[in-house]
Design a protein around this motif. Structure first.
Motif, PDB file in Angstrom:
ATOM      1  N   VAL A  30      22.962  -7.718  -4.478  1.00 30.44           N
ATOM      2  CA  VAL A  30      21.815  -7.020  -3.897  1.00 30.44           C
ATOM      3  C   VAL A  30      21.893  -5.561  -4.334  1.00 30.44           C
ATOM      4  O   VAL A  30      22.885  -4.874  -4.075  1.00 30.44           O
ATOM      5  CB  VAL A  30      21.821  -7.114  -2.360  1.00 30.44           C
ATOM      6  N   PHE A  31      20.858  -5.112  -5.022  1.00 27.91           N
ATOM      7  CA  PHE A  31      20.805  -3.740  -5.513  1.00 27.91           C
ATOM      8  C   PHE A  31      19.688  -2.980  -4.802  1.00 27.91           C
ATOM      9  O   PHE A  31      18.520  -3.377  -4.881  1.00 27.91           O
ATOM     10  CB  PHE A  31      20.514  -3.710  -7.020  1.00 27.91           C
ATOM     11  N   ASN A  32      20.038  -1.901  -4.114  1.00 25.22           N
ATOM     12  CA  ASN A  32      19.024  -0.964  -3.628  1.00 25.22           C
ATOM     13  C   ASN A  32      18.571  -0.099  -4.801  1.00 25.22           C
ATOM     14  O   ASN A  32      19.368   0.203  -5.697  1.00 25.22           O
ATOM     15  CB  ASN A  32      19.595  -0.059  -2.537  1.00 25.22           C
ATOM     16  N   TYR A  33      17.315   0.318  -4.777  1.00 27.15           N
ATOM     17  CA  TYR A  33      16.836   1.160  -5.871  1.00 27.15           C
ATOM     18  C   TYR A  33      15.772   2.140  -5.389  1.00 27.15           C
ATOM     19  O   TYR A  33      15.108   1.933  -4.380  1.00 27.15           O
ATOM     20  CB  TYR A  33      16.276   0.310  -7.017  1.00 27.15           C
ATOM     21  N   LEU A  34      15.661   3.234  -6.131  1.00 26.68           N
ATOM     22  CA  LEU A  34      14.597   4.215  -5.956  1.00 26.68           C
ATOM     23  C   LEU A  34      13.910   4.416  -7.290  1.00 26.68           C
ATOM     24  O   LEU A  34      14.575   4.461  -8.332  1.00 26.68           O
ATOM     25  CB  LEU A  34      15.154   5.560  -5.480  1.00 26.68           C
ATOM     26  N   ILE A  35      12.607   4.557  -7.269  1.00 26.36           N
ATOM     27  CA  ILE A  35      11.846   4.940  -8.459  1.00 26.36           C
ATOM     28  C   ILE A  35      11.173   6.271  -8.145  1.00 26.36           C
ATOM     29  O   ILE A  35      10.490   6.412  -7.123  1.00 26.36           O
ATOM     30  CB  ILE A  35      10.792   3.886  -8.844  1.00 26.36           C
ATOM     31  N   MET A  36      11.398   7.259  -9.012  1.00 29.92           N
ATOM     32  CA  MET A  36      10.882   8.619  -8.794  1.00 29.92           C
ATOM     33  C   MET A  36      10.166   9.101 -10.045  1.00 29.92           C
ATOM     34  O   MET A  36      10.359   8.548 -11.133  1.00 29.92           O
ATOM     35  CB  MET A  36      12.052   9.564  -8.476  1.00 29.92           C
ATOM     36  N   GLU A  37       9.375  10.145  -9.881  1.00 31.27           N
ATOM     37  CA  GLU A  37       8.763  10.755 -11.048  1.00 31.27           C
ATOM     38  C   GLU A  37       9.845  11.461 -11.874  1.00 31.27           C
ATOM     39  O   GLU A  37      10.834  11.958 -11.325  1.00 31.27           O
ATOM     40  CB  GLU A  37       7.683  11.755 -10.657  1.00 31.27           C
ATOM     41  N   TYR A  38       9.659  11.484 -13.174  1.00 30.06           N
ATOM     42  CA  TYR A  38      10.579  12.200 -14.051  1.00 30.06           C
ATOM     43  C   TYR A  38      10.122  13.649 -14.178  1.00 30.06           C
ATOM     44  O   TYR A  38       8.959  13.928 -14.468  1.00 30.06           O
ATOM     45  CB  TYR A  38      10.613  11.544 -15.436  1.00 30.06           C
ATOM     46  N   ILE A  39      11.033  14.581 -13.924  1.00 31.51           N
ATOM     47  CA  ILE A  39      10.712  16.012 -14.011  1.00 31.51           C
ATOM     48  C   ILE A  39      11.046  16.506 -15.418  1.00 31.51           C
ATOM     49  O   ILE A  39      12.196  16.474 -15.843  1.00 31.51           O
ATOM     50  CB  ILE A  39      11.516  16.829 -12.972  1.00 31.51           C
ATOM     51  N   GLU A  40      10.022  16.959 -16.126  1.00 30.08           N
ATOM     52  CA  GLU A  40      10.232  17.515 -17.462  1.00 30.08           C
ATOM     53  C   GLU A  40      10.852  18.898 -17.332  1.00 30.08           C
ATOM     54  O   GLU A  40      10.359  19.743 -16.584  1.00 30.08           O
ATOM     55  CB  GLU A  40       8.900  17.632 -18.216  1.00 30.08           C
ATOM     56  N   GLY A  41      11.918  19.118 -18.039  1.00 27.53           N
ATOM     57  CA  GLY A  41      12.548  20.424 -17.982  1.00 27.53           C
ATOM     58  C   GLY A  41      13.952  20.395 -18.552  1.00 27.53           C
ATOM     59  O   GLY A  41      14.368  19.427 -19.195  1.00 27.53           O
TER      60      GLY A  41
END
Length: 310
Positions: A108-119
């Motif tokens: 069982v894998f918990n996961y988060l998906i987030m926006e990628y911050i360019e920088g």
């Protein structure tokens, strides 16, 4: 047939695979299909931490170590989710959360998906900055700390925080006398107010965008602790002990108090044993394991910061 096929049975087995894009690719694709997201076709590595983190098109996906690794995935997942949400609500620049859930495969894998911050990673940017740019960066960093380091609403378990530090396995490389000394110091010290801390403000966990605005990422190590807990990763990693940066950061802080807080924050920190090893071996000709008194490390901090560029 499982999408993730490697065997995870302890932290070492997780450490051997968590940066492997080949081993996680099918699982990543299945997660994005489950979430019905598009634009994740180009999957690549990001700076390694302790969880599996990859860039997928315009997103970042973080897959937490499963319980079989010896980690506490639910605690880590919830801590990051709550801390990131609290930061965004407070007006701190942080990645926008896109999805948060779990997937059941071989584990069982918990996961988060987030926006990628360019920088650019702040550690790299600071090496190129003028003094004026460094001063501006530190002003913004201090503003973020002021906003983040707020008194928690929940009751603080001070005994648990101390016990966690005293029994931290990263001190195991040191002698029994050093470990006993650390236990005594932690138990006797009068700590400052307990607050929410990010706990891992390193060279890679602050991103500077094209407008020189700073974004805080990776809230996985966020906990409740004294405010000085923030200092070791800032001084020893983000600033890489650069004297200009350290002394600018110390502005408005009493020198002796700051050295005391940095020393105590290091003893309490989850990665304190690693920070001591890094700095002792950078500042002296001895191995960290050769320390006979933890106050030798405090003296090294004091001696290193004696020269001040005003």
């Amino acid at each position: 047939m499982h999408l993730f096929q490697k065997d995870i049975y302890d932290w070492k087995s997780w450490s051997a695979v968590y940066q492997s894009l080949d081993d996680f690719r099918l699982l990543i694709e299945a997660i994005f299909e489950k979430e019905q997201f598009h634009g994740y076709d180009q999957i690549s590595h990001l700076t390694p931490g302790t969880n599996a983190v990859f860039k997928a098109g315009k997103y970042v996906i973080k897959i937490f170590a499963p319980k079989e690794s010896g980690a506490n995935p639910d605690d880590d997942y919830n801590a990051e989710l709550q801390s990131m949400g609290r930061a965004l609500q407070s007006g701190i620049r942080a990645p926008r959360l896109i999805a948060a859930s779990s997937v059941s495969d071989k584990y069982v894998f918990n996961y988060l998906i987030m926006e990628y911050i360019e920088g650019q990673a702040a550690g790299d940017a600071l090496k190129e900055y003028t003094m004026e740019q460094k001063q501006m960066f530190i002003r913004k960093l201090n503003q973020h700390l002021y906003t983040m380091n707020r008194k928690p609403l929940e009751k603080v378990d001070e005994a648990f925080i101390k016990e966690r530090a005293i029994h931290n396995s990263r001190w195991n490389r040191y002698s029994s006398s050093i470990r006993s000394q650390i236990m005594e110091i932690i138990n006797q010290y009068e700590w400052s107010e307990y607050v929410y801390v990010h706990g891992d403000l390193t060279a890679d966990n602050i991103i500077v965008d094209k407008h020189n605005e700073i974004y805080i990422i990776d809230f996985a190590d966020s906990i409740i602790a004294p405010a000085e807990y923030e200092y070791p990763p800032i001084i020893f990693d983000l600033f890489d002990s650069d004297k200009e940066l350290v002394h600018e950061f110390m502005q408005g802080r009493n020198d002796d108090d700051f050295i005391e807080n940095l020393f105590m924050g290091t003893l309490l920190h989850d990665f304190g044993g690693d920070f001591v090893k890094k700095m002792v071996e950078q500042w002296s000709d001895k191995r960290a394991e050769e320390l006979s008194d933890i106050y030798e490390f405090k003296k090294m901090i004091h001696d290193y910061l004696q020269y001040k560029q005003r």
